[in-house]
Design a protein around this motif. Structure first.
Motif, short mmCIF file in Angstrom:
data_model
loop_
_atom_site.label_atom_id
_atom_site.label_comp_id
_atom_site.label_asym_id
_atom_site.label_seq_id
_atom_site.Cartn_x
_atom_site.Cartn_y
_atom_site.Cartn_z
N VAL A 41 0.92 -1.31 0.00
CA VAL A 41 0.11 0.19 -0.07
C VAL A 41 0.92 1.28 -0.15
N ASP A 42 0.52 2.21 -0.70
CA ASP A 42 1.52 3.46 -0.99
C ASP A 42 0.45 4.55 -0.22
N GLU A 43 0.78 4.93 1.03
CA GLU A 43 0.09 5.94 1.72
C GLU A 43 1.16 6.86 2.20
N GLY A 44 1.88 7.46 1.18
CA GLY A 44 2.77 8.35 1.29
C GLY A 44 4.29 7.58 1.59
N GLN A 45 4.28 6.56 1.84
CA GLN A 45 5.32 5.53 1.75
C GLN A 45 4.82 4.17 1.70
N LEU A 46 5.70 3.12 1.06
CA LEU A 46 5.28 1.79 0.76
C LEU A 46 5.11 0.98 2.13
N CYS A 47 4.03 0.48 2.45
CA CYS A 47 3.94 -0.53 3.71
C CYS A 47 3.17 -1.72 3.10
N ARG A 48 3.47 -2.75 3.97
CA ARG A 48 2.86 -4.01 3.69
C ARG A 48 1.77 -4.32 4.66
N ALA A 49 0.62 -5.11 3.99
CA ALA A 49 -0.47 -5.48 5.02
C ALA A 49 -0.79 -7.09 4.47
N GLU A 50 -1.27 -7.77 5.40
CA GLU A 50 -1.69 -9.08 5.09
C GLU A 50 -2.90 -9.36 5.98
N GLY A 51 -3.57 -10.31 5.50
CA GLY A 51 -4.71 -10.68 6.09
C GLY A 51 -5.92 -11.23 5.22
N TYR A 52 -7.02 -11.25 5.86
CA TYR A 52 -8.28 -11.76 5.16
C TYR A 52 -9.33 -10.63 5.13
N ILE A 53 -9.93 -10.21 3.99
CA ILE A 53 -10.72 -9.16 3.61
C ILE A 53 -12.11 -9.52 4.52
N ALA A 54 -12.41 -8.44 5.16
CA ALA A 54 -13.72 -8.68 6.02
C ALA A 54 -14.46 -7.76 5.34
N ARG A 55 -14.60 -6.57 4.59
CA ARG A 55 -15.43 -5.87 3.64
C ARG A 55 -14.74 -5.46 2.54
N LEU A 56 -15.42 -5.34 1.39
CA LEU A 56 -14.81 -4.93 0.12
C LEU A 56 -15.91 -4.26 -0.62
N ASP A 57 -15.68 -3.02 -1.38
CA ASP A 57 -16.62 -2.38 -2.41
C ASP A 57 -15.82 -1.70 -3.26
N ASP A 58 -16.17 -0.99 -4.20
CA ASP A 58 -15.34 -0.63 -5.26
C ASP A 58 -14.29 0.39 -5.23
N THR A 59 -14.36 1.03 -3.83
CA THR A 59 -13.37 2.15 -3.55
C THR A 59 -12.42 1.61 -2.42
N SER A 60 -12.79 0.48 -1.67
CA SER A 60 -12.05 0.35 -0.18
C SER A 60 -12.08 -1.01 0.11
N LEU A 61 -11.49 -1.47 1.04
CA LEU A 61 -11.33 -2.61 1.51
C LEU A 61 -11.14 -2.52 2.98
N THR A 62 -11.51 -3.45 3.85
CA THR A 62 -11.25 -3.51 5.06
C THR A 62 -10.79 -4.80 5.42
N LEU A 63 -9.61 -5.26 6.15
CA LEU A 63 -9.04 -6.59 6.50
C LEU A 63 -9.79 -7.15 7.99
#
Length: 78
Positions: free
Chosen positions: A31-53
């Motif tokens: 993910v690029d939020e000003g700097q690159l970072c990693r995130a891993e997990g399972y998706i709890a919510r997903l729509d066309d603009t965002s996701l929540t782990l």
């Protein structure tokens, strides 16, 4: 020669993200939020603009640089 699977736009990640969400598969994100970072997990919510782990972290689809090893073109050298 090193080759990578890439997509042109962040919205092109949606089919991959939907498959992971619907099938209960884990995602590995860069993910690029000003700097690159990693995130891993399972998706709890997903729509066309965002996701929540499932751990509660949320990300806008537009900030994704990679999903499960598939990069957006502009980050293909990462």
């Amino acid at each position: 020669m090193d080759t990578r699977v890439t997509v042109t736009h962040t919205k092109d990640f949606l089919p991959l993200l939907r498959t992971c969400f619907e099938d209960g598969l884990p995602v590995s994100l860069i993910v690029d939020e000003g700097q690159l970072c990693r995130a891993e997990g399972y998706i709890a919510r997903l729509d066309d603009t965002s996701l929540t782990l499932k751990d509660g972290r949320s990300f806008r689809i537009a900030t994704l640089a990679a999903v499960n090893g598939v990069f957006i073109d502009s980050y293909s050298q990462c």
